[in-house]
Write a protein that holds these residues in place. Structure first.
Motif, PDB file in Angstrom:
ATOM      1  N   GLN A 210       0.824  -1.201   0.000  1.00 24.81           N
ATOM      2  CA  GLN A 210       0.000   0.000   0.000  1.00 24.81           C
ATOM      3  C   GLN A 210       0.861   1.255   0.000  1.00 24.81           C
ATOM      4  OE1 GLN A 210      -3.535  -0.136  -0.202  1.00 24.81           O
ATOM      5  NE2 GLN A 210      -3.028   1.933  -0.888  1.00 24.81           N
ATOM      6  N   ASN A 211       1.971   1.208   0.731  1.00 23.83           N
ATOM      7  CA  ASN A 211       2.857   2.362   0.782  1.00 23.83           C
ATOM      8  C   ASN A 211       3.480   2.632  -0.582  1.00 23.83           C
ATOM      9  OD1 ASN A 211       4.184   4.457   2.374  1.00 23.83           O
ATOM     10  ND2 ASN A 211       6.046   3.297   2.024  1.00 23.83           N
ATOM     11  N   ASN A 214       0.850   4.012  -2.920  1.00 27.91           N
ATOM     12  CA  ASN A 214       0.561   5.414  -2.621  1.00 27.91           C
ATOM     13  C   ASN A 214       1.643   6.343  -3.143  1.00 27.91           C
ATOM     14  OD1 ASN A 214      -1.831   4.806  -1.329  1.00 27.91           O
ATOM     15  ND2 ASN A 214      -0.961   4.814   0.733  1.00 27.91           N
ATOM     16  N   ALA A 223       2.363  11.021  -0.008  1.00 33.22           N
ATOM     17  CA  ALA A 223       2.153   9.688   0.545  1.00 33.22           C
ATOM     18  C   ALA A 223       2.775   9.523   1.925  1.00 33.22           C
ATOM     19  CB  ALA A 223       2.726   8.634  -0.408  1.00 33.22           C
ATOM     20  N   THR A 225       3.584   9.333   5.703  1.00 31.95           N
ATOM     21  CA  THR A 225       2.853   9.182   6.966  1.00 31.95           C
ATOM     22  C   THR A 225       3.864   8.813   8.043  1.00 31.95           C
ATOM     23  OG1 THR A 225       2.448   6.823   6.620  1.00 31.95           O
ATOM     24  CG2 THR A 225       0.784   8.345   5.768  1.00 31.95           C
TER      25      THR A 225
END
Length: 282
Positions: A210-211, A214, A223, A225
């Motif tokens: 997912q990272n 993104n 992206a 976080t």
């Protein structure tokens, strides 16, 4: 255009299979290992050559797909052959085409072509080449011909300057090989928490995927976080306290790079304390 390939390893096999399946005429392979040349030729339905001179004579475009350390040796072997109007192309990511010293005197045209792709297998990596991005540099005639060959197959080919090759390849290595080192560090830390290696990989798979998705979709800044982006000094301190040696140094170095991204994402944020912490000043 008839293709000859010197070097029957992963890149050579993949390139030959990709081109032959696309209907590009290929003469075949030469390799210092006859067994490697034979298996590559069988895989691509081409011919195995025991004489490099014969392969060169049969080819209008020669790909040198040997390891970087052998490219110059191969060039010295073929440079005195009849090469007029032929295209000589090596596939090193870091080496420019000016490695072909004296090529103008031969009447040949030189370039380097590099697919931004990890070649993990001689017999399956070719399937990824249809989606591969290529960089190319060198003589105008060679660049035009080789670029046209691959753009005609649907690939994107970007021309760069020869002097940029080492930095370009460093970028590719960071994006590919060094990511593996970062992931391995994370998996190992999870193992130290009681996970098996298999469990560590499975547990983090969605996080990693997912990272990356993104980042590719939204770019690194948007992206971003995590505790560094949030300016969470207490959590970052806990991370540093439980790490030692090269893991501690790696966290500091990568953390400082993340701070720069965080400052771009949150331009009004005050990251001075976090910077001091990561620099070991707190």
């Amino acid at each position: 255009m008839i293709i000859g390939i010197i070097g029957a390893g992963r890149v050579g096999c993949s390139l030959g299979k990709y081109l032959s399946e696309a209907g590009i005429q290929a003469a075949g392979y030469y390799d210092s290992s006859k067994e490697a040349a034979d298996s590559a030729a069988q895989f691509t339905s081409t011919k195995s050559y025991t004489d490099i001179k014969e392969l060169a004579a049969q080819s209008s475009l020669l790909f040198l797909t040997t390891p970087d350390g052998i490219i110059l040796k191969v060039w010295e072997t073929i440079r005195n052959l009849p090469l007029e109007h032929k295209i000589i192309c090596h596939c090193s990511g870091a080496m420019p085409s000016n490695a072909f010293t004296g090529i103008k005197d031969t009447g040949a045209h030189g370039c380097s072509l590099h697919p931004m792709l990890p070649f993990s297998s001689r017999f399956s990596s070719y399937e990824q080449l249809k989606h591969s991005f290529f960089t190319i540099e060198g003589d105008d005639t060679a660049v035009q011909a080789v670029s046209g060959l691959f753009t005609g197959l649907g690939n994107t080919v970007c021309r760069i300057e020869g002097g940029c090759k080492p930095k370009y390849h460093a970028a590719a290595s960071i994006l590919s090989n060094q990511v593996a080192a970062v992931l391995d560090t994370g998996f190992r830390l999870l193992e130290e928490c009681g996970f098996t290696r298999q469990e560590a990989v499975a547990a983090s798979a969605q996080l990693v995927r997912q990272n990356v998705e993104n980042i590719l979709l939204n770019d690194c800044i948007q992206a971003l976080t995590g505790p560094i982006e949030r300016n969470d000094i207490q959590t970052v301190q806990k991370h540093l306290d439980c790490l030692s040696g090269e893991d501690h140094r790696m966290y500091q170095i990568l953390g400082l790079k993340l701070v720069r991204l965080a400052q771009k994402k949150n331009p009004t944020g005050d990251y001075a304390g976090l910077i001091d912490l990561l620099n070991g000043k707190l």
